[in-house]
Design an enzyme around this catalytic site. Structure first.
Site, PDB file in Angstrom:
ATOM      1  N   CYS A   1      -9.925  -7.108   1.812  1.00 47.37           N
ATOM      2  CA  CYS A   1     -10.320  -5.814   2.372  1.00 47.37           C
ATOM      3  C   CYS A   1     -11.716  -5.425   1.911  1.00 47.37           C
ATOM      4  CB  CYS A   1      -9.305  -4.724   2.035  1.00 47.37           C
ATOM      5  SG  CYS A   1      -8.547  -4.902   0.440  1.00 47.37           S
TER       6      CYS A   1
ATOM      7  N   THR B   1      13.973   4.609  11.053  1.00 48.51           N
ATOM      8  CA  THR B   1      14.917   3.511  11.263  1.00 48.51           C
ATOM      9  C   THR B   1      14.488   2.271  10.482  1.00 48.51           C
ATOM     10  OG1 THR B   1      15.408   4.368  13.432  1.00 48.51           O
ATOM     11  CG2 THR B   1      16.018   2.078  13.049  1.00 48.51           C
TER      12      THR B   1
ATOM     13  N   GLN C   1       1.196  -9.620  -6.266  1.00 48.59           N
ATOM     14  CA  GLN C   1       0.756 -11.019  -6.367  1.00 48.59           C
ATOM     15  C   GLN C   1       1.623 -11.831  -7.330  1.00 48.59           C
ATOM     16  OE1 GLN C   1      -1.649 -12.490  -4.657  1.00 48.59           O
ATOM     17  NE2 GLN C   1      -2.707 -10.744  -3.718  1.00 48.59           N
TER      18      GLN C   1
ATOM     19  N   ASN D   1      -5.307  -9.118  -8.093  1.00 45.90           N
ATOM     20  CA  ASN D   1      -5.432  -9.870  -6.847  1.00 45.90           C
ATOM     21  C   ASN D   1      -6.762 -10.588  -6.675  1.00 45.90           C
ATOM     22  OD1 ASN D   1      -6.151  -6.980  -6.579  1.00 45.90           O
ATOM     23  ND2 ASN D   1      -6.903  -7.649  -4.584  1.00 45.90           N
TER      24      ASN D   1
ATOM     25  N   THR E   1       0.851  -1.199   0.000  1.00 42.48           N
ATOM     26  CA  THR E   1       0.000   0.000   0.000  1.00 42.48           C
ATOM     27  C   THR E   1       0.879   1.239   0.000  1.00 42.48           C
ATOM     28  OG1 THR E   1      -1.722  -1.176   1.195  1.00 42.48           O
ATOM     29  CG2 THR E   1      -1.780   1.232   1.324  1.00 42.48           C
TER      30      THR E   1
HETATM   31  N1  PLP Z   1      -1.702  -4.646  -4.038  1.00 41.37           N
HETATM   32  C1  PLP Z   1      -2.178  -5.884  -4.247  1.00 41.37           C
HETATM   33  C2  PLP Z   1      -2.308  -6.403  -5.646  1.00 41.37           C
HETATM   34  C3  PLP Z   1      -2.557  -6.684  -3.156  1.00 41.37           C
HETATM   35  O1  PLP Z   1      -3.026  -7.918  -3.365  1.00 41.37           O
HETATM   36  C4  PLP Z   1      -2.414  -6.157  -1.845  1.00 41.37           C
HETATM   37  C5  PLP Z   1      -2.852  -6.944  -0.670  1.00 41.37           C
HETATM   38  O2  PLP Z   1      -3.809  -7.632  -0.667  1.00 41.37           O
HETATM   39  C6  PLP Z   1      -1.912  -4.851  -1.696  1.00 41.37           C
HETATM   40  C7  PLP Z   1      -1.557  -4.137  -2.813  1.00 41.37           C
HETATM   41  C8  PLP Z   1      -1.770  -4.219  -0.353  1.00 41.37           C
HETATM   42  O3  PLP Z   1      -0.790  -4.837   0.380  1.00 41.37           O
HETATM   43  P1  PLP Z   1      -0.525  -4.442   1.917  1.00 41.37           P
HETATM   44  O4  PLP Z   1      -1.865  -4.565   2.585  1.00 41.37           O
HETATM   45  O5  PLP Z   1       0.458  -5.450   2.374  1.00 41.37           O
HETATM   46  O6  PLP Z   1      -0.014  -3.067   1.939  1.00 41.37           O
END
Ligand code: PLP
Length: 414
Positions: free
Chosen positions: A353, A270, A212, A173, A70
């Site tokens: 999510c 850090t 992914q 994803n 993210t």
């Molecule tokens: N991008 C993709 C394609 C994802 O599948 C995910 C997590 O499901 C993310 C971004 C976000 O990852 P994170 O929650 O580890 O920041």
């Protein structure tokens, strides 16, 4: 339990955990400190970054470590409207020099966030961590075809002389769709040449969220033709909350956090040494087993598809071998998730999510599924916690539950 949601999270591999452990305790030193044990930790950290960078054909100094994908996706968008900067990727290899805080502050002041531009394109099926930030920058979505693949005609039509950034995930994803990044990069190259001829100096960068992908695709940033690329340790049996952004020499970024100037001044704070050591170990293991895993998942996918009954397959083509997305007519997949959970079988209806917010998948909508089809869709993602017996058991359990559901619907509609 039978866990079929590896696209949402993967357990940390024991070998990864073992590699991380010393850096929580005896090797706890701050890599910025001046004494010898700290310098050793700094060297181990750089070495680990090197392993991650090497796996995608990049240099250590091209990588900015972040707290997950993210954050890396958000950081990529700070390239927008950035005229000058103090960091660009592709420094000579070797330890990345630390920018000092004052330089970091000055660069941020020169480059305040620019949210008035309308120069971003993003694939409509992107993860929310791209979609939300792209929308904030006034981004326009690029359509996908019913297969989930990018509509290249729509991409061509939407690129204008103002377009600065195009973001397309290497693997989606929710569907596992693998996008033709090299072809997209080719289109971008032609646009850039044309701009050059006409004296237009606007930058045009390609970003790809490869969260992914690292698990099952042997890719390389040069072959893909990307300027910015996101990685995520949490999807490859590494720790959660750690990721990276690859930054090519073409991309100029504004710092995400200001302070001590770590990560070439782009992300002060850090270093998360244990997580990066774990990330590197996970990358090593992933690369080592990539071909074997692909074959294994392809076989299990076939088994599932032949043993499951009464479904429509959604991700028919151009997909990673461990993604099975299916749809049952007139059935509420959320009920299936709940009924399977009672048998300790864990599956998903869509991105984790989105599911927790009870939102219908924008991805399934974008490929043209009806609301009823979306409501009846299940995502099964295979992984290292599975074995062949589990695949047969899961198929059997899903068939039984679906059969009972149809029975229940029939009785209640009488
Ligand atoms: N991008 C993709 C394609 C994802 O599948 C995910 C997590 O499901 C993310 C971004 C976000 O990852 P994170 O929650 O580890 O920041």
């Amino acid at each position: 339990m039978i866990y079929l949601d590896h696209a949402a999270a993967t357990p940390v591999d024991k070998r990864v955990l073992d590699a991380m452990k010393p850096y929580f305790t005896e090797d706890f030193f701050n890599p910025s400190a001046a004494y010898l044990p700290a310098k050793k930790v700094a060297a181990d950290y750089e070495k680990a970054k090197g392993v991650i960078a090497h796996a995608i054909g990049a240099k250590t100094s091209d990588l900015i470590i972040t707290a997950g994908a993210t954050e890396a996706n958000n950081l990529a968008f700070t390239s927008l409207g950035t005229e000058s900067m103090f960091y660009s990727g592709s420094r000579p290899s070797g330890p990345s020099p630390r920018a000092d805080g004052a330089k970091s502050r000055a660069a941020a002041l020169r480059n305040p966030p620019n949210q008035n531009i309308n120069s971003v394109l993003y694939l409509i099926t992107e993860h929310d961590s791209v979609r939300c930030v792209a929308e904030q920058y006034g981004g326009q979505p690029i359509k996908v075809l019913p297969s989930g693949l990018i509509d290249l005609n729509d991409l061509r039509a939407k690129i204008t002389d103002e377009t600065e950034l195009i973001s397309v995930a290497l693997v989606n994803n929710e569907l596992g769709t693998i996008q033709p990044l090299a072809e997209i990069a080719g289109i971008i190259r032609d646009v850039k040449l044309d701009r050059l001829k006409r004296g237009i100096k606007t930058q045009l960068l390609l970003h790809s969220d490869a969260s992914q992908a690292l698990n099952l695709i042997d890719f390389n940033v040069a072959r893909l033709g990307v300027d910015l690329l996101t990685l995520n340790a949490a999807k490859i049996y590494g720790p959660k909350g750690v990721g990276a952004l690859y930054v090519s020499h073409n991309a100029k970024l504004r710092p995400l956090t200001l302070g001590g100037g770590q990560e070439n001044g782009l992300r002060s704070g850090t270093e998360n040494v244990p997580s990066v050591i774990g990330f590197a170990k996970a990358v090593e293991l992933t690369k080592e087993h990539l071909n074997g895993n692909r074959k294994k998942y392809a076989t299990w996918r076939k088994t599932l598809l032949s043993e499951l009954q009464g479904y429509d397959l959604i991700n028919k083509k151009h997909t990673l071998d461990n993604f099975v997305v299916i749809c049952y007519n007139s059935i509420d997949a959320e009920r299936l998730v709940f009924l399977l959970e009672e048998k300790e079988i864990y599956v998903a209806t869509g991105a984790a999510c989105a599911a927790s917010k009870g939102i219908r998948s924008h991805v399934l909508k974008a490929i043209g599924l009806t609301d009823e089809q979306i409501a009846g869709s299940l995502r099964l993602t295979l992984g290292e916690t599975n074995d062949e017996t589990q695949i047969h058991e899961a198929a059997k359990a899903i068939n039984e539950i679906v059969k009972n559901e149809y029975q229940r619907i029939k009785v209640s509609s009488r």
